[in-house]
Design a protein around this motif. Structure first.
Motif, short mmCIF file in Angstrom:
data_model
loop_
_atom_site.label_atom_id
_atom_site.label_comp_id
_atom_site.label_asym_id
_atom_site.label_seq_id
_atom_site.Cartn_x
_atom_site.Cartn_y
_atom_site.Cartn_z
N GLU A 1 -52.91 69.37 57.59
CA GLU A 1 -51.77 69.72 57.81
C GLU A 1 -51.14 70.54 56.47
O GLU A 1 -51.27 70.31 55.25
CB GLU A 1 -50.77 68.56 57.59
CG GLU A 1 -50.85 67.61 58.96
CD GLU A 1 -50.04 66.62 59.10
OE1 GLU A 1 -49.34 66.12 57.94
OE2 GLU A 1 -50.13 65.77 60.04
N ARG A 2 -50.53 71.57 56.87
CA ARG A 2 -49.95 72.43 55.74
C ARG A 2 -48.26 72.65 56.01
O ARG A 2 -47.91 72.97 56.96
CB ARG A 2 -50.29 74.09 55.94
CG ARG A 2 -49.90 75.07 55.01
CD ARG A 2 -50.65 76.22 55.28
NE ARG A 2 -50.08 77.24 54.43
CZ ARG A 2 -49.12 78.33 54.70
NH1 ARG A 2 -48.58 78.11 55.96
NH2 ARG A 2 -48.74 79.06 53.89
N ASP A 3 -47.64 72.07 55.10
CA ASP A 3 -46.31 71.89 55.02
C ASP A 3 -45.89 71.17 56.33
O ASP A 3 -44.98 71.82 57.11
CB ASP A 3 -45.62 73.30 54.77
CG ASP A 3 -45.60 73.84 53.59
OD1 ASP A 3 -45.66 73.02 52.59
OD2 ASP A 3 -45.41 75.07 53.19
N GLN B 1 -47.34 70.84 59.24
CA GLN B 1 -47.84 71.46 60.56
C GLN B 1 -49.35 71.65 60.57
O GLN B 1 -49.85 71.78 59.50
CB GLN B 1 -47.41 73.02 60.56
CG GLN B 1 -45.87 73.32 60.56
CD GLN B 1 -45.19 72.76 62.06
OE1 GLN B 1 -45.58 72.87 62.95
NE2 GLN B 1 -44.09 71.94 61.82
N TYR C 1 -53.28 80.24 51.89
CA TYR C 1 -52.71 79.59 51.04
C TYR C 1 -52.12 80.65 49.99
O TYR C 1 -52.59 81.54 49.51
CB TYR C 1 -53.97 78.69 50.28
CG TYR C 1 -53.57 78.05 48.86
CD1 TYR C 1 -52.83 76.82 48.79
CD2 TYR C 1 -53.98 78.35 47.72
CE1 TYR C 1 -52.59 76.34 47.88
CE2 TYR C 1 -53.48 77.95 46.63
CZ TYR C 1 -53.01 76.60 46.58
OH TYR C 1 -52.80 76.17 45.60
N GLY D 1 -48.19 76.16 46.03
CA GLY D 1 -47.08 75.62 46.23
C GLY D 1 -47.05 74.84 47.54
O GLY D 1 -46.19 74.06 47.70
N GLU D 2 -47.81 75.28 48.50
CA GLU D 2 -47.71 74.69 49.92
C GLU D 2 -47.92 73.10 49.58
O GLU D 2 -49.15 72.71 48.93
CB GLU D 2 -48.49 75.19 50.93
CG GLU D 2 -48.05 76.50 51.22
CD GLU D 2 -48.92 77.71 50.23
OE1 GLU D 2 -49.17 77.46 49.50
OE2 GLU D 2 -49.35 78.72 51.21
N GLU D 3 -47.83 72.09 50.42
CA GLU D 3 -48.17 71.00 50.48
C GLU D 3 -49.36 70.86 51.70
O GLU D 3 -48.80 71.07 52.82
CB GLU D 3 -47.08 70.00 50.92
CG GLU D 3 -47.27 68.24 50.73
CD GLU D 3 -46.32 67.40 50.80
OE1 GLU D 3 -46.57 66.36 51.43
OE2 GLU D 3 -45.15 67.68 50.57
N ILE D 4 -50.37 70.77 51.27
CA ILE D 4 -51.54 70.65 52.21
C ILE D 4 -52.07 69.23 52.30
O ILE D 4 -52.41 68.62 50.97
CB ILE D 4 -52.75 71.69 52.00
CG1 ILE D 4 -51.87 73.05 51.78
CG2 ILE D 4 -53.79 71.55 52.70
CD1 ILE D 4 -52.93 74.08 51.43
#
Length: 192
Positions: A139-141, A143, A176, A179-182
């Protein structure tokens, strides 16, 4: 005991020889100011930018965490419709360890992820082979950018009552920017 004392004496002799050696020639000379210059150097923005553009792909400093999805830590298979009955348990699967590594290059984070688990026969179990359904997801942010179910055949050779399995998924590329939440998820997926 004799060998330990002999080894200790050898190590002490080697250490005393090394402390007697001069490191001046190796380190740029005894009183040279070049060591002082390097010690007090601060990089300028141009040298930092040049080093970044010529660098090889690096291992990500913050590889996304891998987590077992709540509720999918284990799987249970019961015989005769006796769900929840300990005596009717034919086998169960558990995830023992998870691992991942990452490389960041050209706006992508490439992830390799894996698990080690076990299948254990229950009181009603006599299987010599079990299929363990595992799902890996990223999942990335919030999604889903990757989700795949794998069926891992696990052979249980009598008289053993359990067997280990390993599954590794390689080269999953995720956009990437930083700063993304993965989050990497793994777990048993027993849904049909």
């Amino acid at each position: 005991m004799y060998f330990r004392a002999l080894r200790l004496a050898g190590l002490c002799a080697a250490a005393s020889l090394l402390t007697a050696c001069s490191m001046g020639g190796l380190m740029g000379g005894g009183g040279s100011s070049s060591a002082q210059t390097l010690q007090n150097a601060t990089p300028n923005p141009a040298s930092v930018a040049q080093a970044q553009t010529s660098a090889l792909p690096v291992i990500a400093t913050e590889c996304p965490p891998i987590k077992v999805r709540p509720g999918s830590e284990a799987m249970f298979y019961y015989g005769g419709g006796q769900v929840g009955s300990a005596k009717s348990l034919q086998y169960q699967g558990v995830i023992d360890e998870t691992s991942r590594n990452c490389v960041v290059s050209n706006g992508l984070i490439t992830v390799n992820m894996g698990v080690v688990g076990r299948v254990l026969l229950g009181p009603a179990g006599s299987q010599s082979s079990v299929n363990a359904p595992l799902r890996f997801a990223v999942e990335r942010d919030g999604q889903a950018v990757f989700s795949e179910k794998y069926t891992i055949p696990v052979a249980i050779n009598p008289p053993a009552q359990s067997a280990e399995f390993v599954k590794v998924v390689e080269n999953v590329a995720i956009p990437y920017l930083g700063g993304e939440e993965i989050t990497i998820w793994v777990g048993f997926d027993t849904r049909g």
